[in-house]
Design an enzyme around this catalytic site. Structure first.
Site, PDB file in Angstrom:
ATOM      1  N   HIS A 116     -16.642  30.267  11.640  1.00  0.00           N
ATOM      2  CA  HIS A 116     -15.692  31.317  11.795  1.00  0.00           C
ATOM      3  C   HIS A 116     -15.012  31.725  10.262  1.00  0.00           C
ATOM      4  O   HIS A 116     -14.248  32.692  10.125  1.00  0.00           O
ATOM      5  CB  HIS A 116     -14.299  30.990  13.085  1.00  0.00           C
ATOM      6  N   GLU A 119     -16.697  33.782   8.261  1.00  0.00           N
ATOM      7  CA  GLU A 119     -16.235  34.840   9.152  1.00  0.00           C
ATOM      8  C   GLU A 119     -15.030  35.565   8.473  1.00  0.00           C
ATOM      9  O   GLU A 119     -15.267  36.507   7.562  1.00  0.00           O
ATOM     10  CB  GLU A 119     -16.381  35.343  10.142  1.00  0.00           C
ATOM     11  N   GLU A 196      -6.684  32.097   3.117  1.00  0.00           N
ATOM     12  CA  GLU A 196      -6.775  32.481   4.761  1.00  0.00           C
ATOM     13  C   GLU A 196      -6.696  31.918   5.248  1.00  0.00           C
ATOM     14  O   GLU A 196      -7.393  31.694   6.905  1.00  0.00           O
ATOM     15  CB  GLU A 196      -8.977  32.878   4.701  1.00  0.00           C
ATOM     16  N   GLU A 203      -4.608  32.287  14.053  1.00  0.00           N
ATOM     17  CA  GLU A 203      -5.823  32.508  15.136  1.00  0.00           C
ATOM     18  C   GLU A 203      -5.773  31.477  15.775  1.00  0.00           C
ATOM     19  O   GLU A 203      -5.988  31.630  17.269  1.00  0.00           O
ATOM     20  CB  GLU A 203      -6.722  33.035  14.276  1.00  0.00           C
TER      21      GLU A 203
END
Length: 991
Positions: A116, A119, A196, A203
């Protein structure tokens, strides 16, 4: 307003037909509800009709076509697969995707969450893009972040998706080049990763709510004994916080191989060969750094004994039971496989019909229930489905495939893209809608009720069954569940389960056809392609014929009035009117009696007629069920930590107005069901107060006589009822604070969550309302874009941000100003929340003082233009525009003129929008400076008493805070939402 809304198309049932709910309607010319095929008319589009579609001679062993239908399909020398197809919906758009057969199940223990993270990093930096320049470029061409540029990570794959304009040749080429960079050139530097982490962590935090915990627990129970149970795509917090660049890079290099990838391009291309050449140009030179390892297969073990679990979730929205089965995935290779799939669909369709009807009986065992695969099928194994039930299901499924066939040239490019993705990832055949329609038309009549009923044999507790309960606190035990299973098995063995008791379906919804009304006035509005009819009973009907979808008609209606016009003492009772009415049956029949009917245009209009002709009287049992459901819903809200937050936001921003105040149990118990139904009856009695808008592929020679009969045939009441002039209507009672309010709402939570809402008052002056409303729309998108750039892309502290505009609740008078608010919402780490509020305020103030950059303005203009272009191709867009034009303050009896004024206002704002005008508009519409008047409400976890006292002390020493922190604790309570089943919906993650 009093509204009824009828939406969607062909395939669903009329149990969904309630005021304020969507209605699927099929465009058919049949008089009986169960007629399947439309009569041929010259006005229908000149293409093959479903009725004339020939049956096929099927060989059950025939192999379905392996190559995907309709696509230019192939493979590059480096191993990459490609799919390219021309499709013109939406016009001048292309749906692109890069699929990678690499997901979280491939992670090692120290990598859990890395798939993830990769991505996320793709949109952050690649070889040729840095600092989220990919996002900025795509938004600059009208591809909005989130909606048109996104990605999804699941256990088995990662898919990157783009929806981009192609009206300029270079746009498609550059978009494909972006996907090519994702394939082999994602940059994994320490700086990129650190920036990031915050977004990924946010999330992760967002997934740790009640719903997320329940679904994670269910997934792990289902996958027990397999690696899938330990590889949720979101990963582990410690990995997200500490994974090194080397660890992330190693996963990317090891598993991202072109041999395991496919690029899909579906769009409004002039030809497919040129697109294939672009793919070869951008992907051809790419190569993987090493030989790809063989993709492992991780089995999920079966088990004969059922597994049981009782899960306690204190923040649960209710109690639920999940009964699931693990079955081998049947390959879809032959016609027989396709027939077996149809049999399974018919079984589940029929079972869901029964479940809905059970939920609407007196003293139902649950409030809602649905099945994808269900354990409560012992009655079906003993007695089967009746031929009548299967006939209904067969007709509904035939209607679905008919609708798909009629609209085969109007499919969205994103849907076709997804079909090709499944072909690559799952090996699912893509045979084309024409052949699939022929197969279903041939096979469906051959599948008997006995064959469908036999499917129940696959759903026994000995077939890898998992039974789980979820409750706010412990009530059921594993022994209780085992006891229930033994009881049902014993009843089935002894054949003591009674057959299904079917309800009678009315032959006709309207038994006596009304006398048709007449057209008193007719107006043509050529600028919007619409016709307006004023009927003899005073109802106004505006219809617009479109060819966007061959099997879709939408309509909605409204009248002025509504809850704002009743005294506060009656508000809560009257607000329950539609809920109680929906349970009784607003069309003169209880919902289960209507659900088996196909809904065409005539049926829908008949239901509107029945809505006006039915006088609802609440029965004791009806009221008991509705009020029980309402009470459980209130208790569920009180368990939700976000309830205290949202309630406090409304209390602060709207002055504790009763209209925005949530209903509490004490107030619910004072609801008068008789008064609620009386009010509902009055709302739908006077047709002269209603305006109706109809949009879709309708034939006026067929539709107008139906409109005259069922809408024009609604009789006028002896005296006007709820007949309001819009200039005399009241506005909703609310007042935004005149000073700064920053407040922390603390609520007990299982895991720490934090949510922020920053709000500003808005006042739009009456003299230039059209331009001001459009300006608010542009500026809200500008604020959303800039807040996301600052808080996510620059500081890496949030996952997403939203900007919402509330301009409702004003008097629709032509002379008054418009009041409302603009709110910015985001979730974040609790410790960063106050700092992020300050950063957001700083950025808004900077925009007010310096204005945005030229590129910011051009991006916002491009995003709005592309959304506008897409809307022009959708029936929903036109329905909404017609409705809002009638309700607009500038409407004076000419709907065409309203459209022109609105379009002129939009064009004027677009022409004048520049950094300087944006700066002055932000100063005019928002408080200036923005830091002088706003509210900021922050949801935080409840703290200990010592921490609370310390926070209270600190709040009294800070002058910018005008109120002390307030602690709101939710009240735990028991709720029963009934039996529900879900598939694991959080096995995928979007960035």
């Amino acid at each position: 307003t009093s509204d009824f809304v009828f939406l969607e198309r062909g395939s669903k049932r009329t149990n969904e037909l309630f005021p304020l709910s969507p209605l699927p309607i099929r465009r058919r010319n049949a008089n009986r509800q169960m007629d399947l095929f439309p009569a041929e008319t010259s006005q229908l589009p000149k293409k093959h009709r479903f009725r004339s579609l020939k049956l096929v001679n099927v060989d059950m062993d025939q192999i379905l076509e392996e190559n995907p239908y309709g696509a230019d399909y192939g493979r590059l020398d480096n191993g990459l697969f490609y799919y390219v197809r021309r499709n013109s919906k939406p016009k001048m758009r292309a749906a692109l995707a890069l699929a990678v057969k690499a997901g979280s199940v491939l992670e090692e223990e120290e990598e859990r969450g890395v798939a993830h993270i990769v991505e996320h990093l793709a949109f952050s930096a690649t070889k040729n893009y840095t600092n989220h320049d990919i996002v900025k470029f795509l938004e600059s061409i009208g591809a909005e972040f989130g909606a048109c540029q996104n990605a999804v990570t699941s256990a088995d794959e990662t898919v990157y998706e783009l929806l981009v304009p192609v009206d300029k040749p270079e746009l498609l080429s550059r978009a494909i080049s972006v996907l090519a960079e994702f394939s082999t050139e994602i940059r994994v530097s320490k700086e990129d990763l650190e920036k990031e982490r915050g977004a990924v962590m946010e999330e992760y935090r967002g997934s740790r709510n009640a719903s997320g915990r329940m679904q994670d627990a269910h997934w792990m129970l289902m996958m027990e004994g397999s690696k899938y149970a330990e590889r949720l795509p979101i990963g582990l917090e410690k990995v997200i916080r500490s994974a090194s660049p080397d660890t992330v890079r190693e996963f990317y290099t090891k598993w991202y191989h072109l041999q395991n990838m496919a690029v899909v391009a579906v769009g409004d291309f002039s030809d497919t060969k040129s697109v294939v050449e672009l793919i070869k140009t951008h992907f051809g030179p790419k190569f993987s750094r090493s030989e790809p390892p063989e993709l492992p297969i991780f089995e999920v073990p079966s088990h004969e004994e059922p597994r049981f679990s009782c899960f306690v979730e204190s923040e649960s929205a209710g109690s639920a039971v999940m009964i699931s089965y693990k079955m081998p995935v049947d390959e879809l290779k032959t016609v027989k496989d396709y027939r077996d799939m149809l049999t399974e669909y018919m079984f589940l369709y029929a079972l869901n019909q029964r479940f809905f009807k059970l939920s609407r009986r007196n003293d139902p065992p649950y409030f809602s229930c649905s099945a994808a695969a269900d354990a409560l099928v012992a009655r079906v194994r003993l007695h089967g489905f009746s031929e009548r039930e299967i006939c209904i299901v067969r007709a509904l499924m035939m209607a679905e495939i008919e609708s798909a066939y009629l609209e085969r040239d109007q499919m969205q490019s994103t849907n076709l893209r997804d079909e090709y993705l499944q072909h690559f990832l799952r090996g699912e055949p893509v045979v084309g809608i024409e052949y699939e329609a022929q197969l279903q038309k041939t096979i469906l009549p051959q599948i008997s009720a006995v064959e469908v009923s036999n499917y129940a044999e696959k759903l026994q507790t000995s077939c890898s069954c998992v039974i789980k309960t979820v409750e706010p606190w412990a009530s059921a035990t594993v022994d209780d569940l085992k006891s229930v299973v033994r009881k049902i098995n014993k009843l089935e063995l002894e054949q003591h389960i009674t057959p299904w008791n079917e309800e009678n379906i009315p032959e006709e919804i309207v038994s006596v056809k009304p006398t048709p009304g007449q057209v008193i006035n007719q107006f043509e509005y050529s600028n919007i392609g619409a016709t307006e009819l004023v009927l003899s009973n005073g109802m106004r009907v505006c219809y617009k014929c479109t060819d966007f979808l061959d099997d879709q008609i939408l309509f909605t209606g409204f009248s002025y009035g509504g809850l704002s016009e009743i005294p506060e003492s009656d508000y809560f009772s009257c607000s329950m009117g539609s809920t109680i009415a929906g349970e009784i049956g607003v069309f003169g029949y209880r919902p289960p009696m209507l659900m088996d009917m196909l809904a065409d245009l005539e049926t829908a209009l008949q239901l509107v007629y029945q809505l006006f002709m039915t006088t609802l009287t609440p029965g004791e049992e009806d009221v008991k069920i509705v009020m029980q459901m309402a009470e459980e819903a209130v208790r569920a809200q009180e368990r939700d930590p976000y309830t205290a937050f949202s309630d406090r936001v409304k209390e602060i921003n709207y002055g504790n107005s009763y209209f925005f105040r949530p209903i509490k149990l004490g107030e619910l118990q004072k609801v008068d069901p008789l008064k609620a139904c009386e009010y509902f009856n009055k709302c739908f009695k006077d047709p002269s107060s209603f305006t109706v808008a109809i949009v879709g592929n309708l034939d006026p020679s067929v539709a107008v006589p139906l409109i005259l009969q069922y809408l024009g045939g609604i009789p006028m009441p002896p005296q006007p009822m709820l007949h309001y002039s819009r200039d005399d209507l009241k506005g909703l009672p609310f007042t935004f604070p005149t000073s700064i309010i920053r407040e922390v709402v603390r609520s007990p939570m299982v895991e720490a969550q934090c949510s922020v809402q920053l709000s500003f008052p808005v006042v739009l002056k009456n003299g230039s309302l059209v331009e001001e409303v459009h300006s608010v729309g542009f500026l809200s998108k500008l604020l959303e874009t800039k807040i996301l750039q600052v808080l996510r892309f620059k500081h890496g502290q949030i996952y997403s941000a939203g900007v919402s505009v509330f301009l409702g609740g004003n008097r629709p008078s032509r002379t008054s100003d418009i009041r409302g608010d603009i709110s910015i919402n985001f979730s974040c780490d609790p410790g960063s929340s106050s700092k992020l509020v300050d950063l957001a305020l700083d950025e808004i103030l900077r925009l007010q003082e310096e204005g945005p950059l030229d590129e910011d303005v051009s991006t916002v203009l491009e995003l709005e233009q592309r959304a506008h272009e897409n809307g022009l191709q959708e029936n929903y867009y036109w329905l909404e525009r017609i409705l809002r034009s009638y309700q607009s303050r500038i409407y004076t009896g000419d709907i065409g003129a309203s459209f022109e004024i609105q379009d002129e206002g939009r064009c004027k704002v677009r022409e004048l929008l520049a950094p300087s005008s944006a700066r002055s508009t932000l100063q005019r519409i928002l408080p200036y400076p923005c830091k002088k008047q706003y509210t900021a409400v922050i949801l935080m976890p409840q703290t200990s008493r010592f921490q609370l006292l310390r926070s209270l002390f600190r709040s009294t020493t800070r002058p910018s805070y005008s109120r002390d922190a307030k602690i709101i604790a939710t009240i735990a309570g028991l709720t029963v939402l009934g039996v529900s089943f879900w598939r694991y919906s959080r096995s995928t993650l979007r960035s």
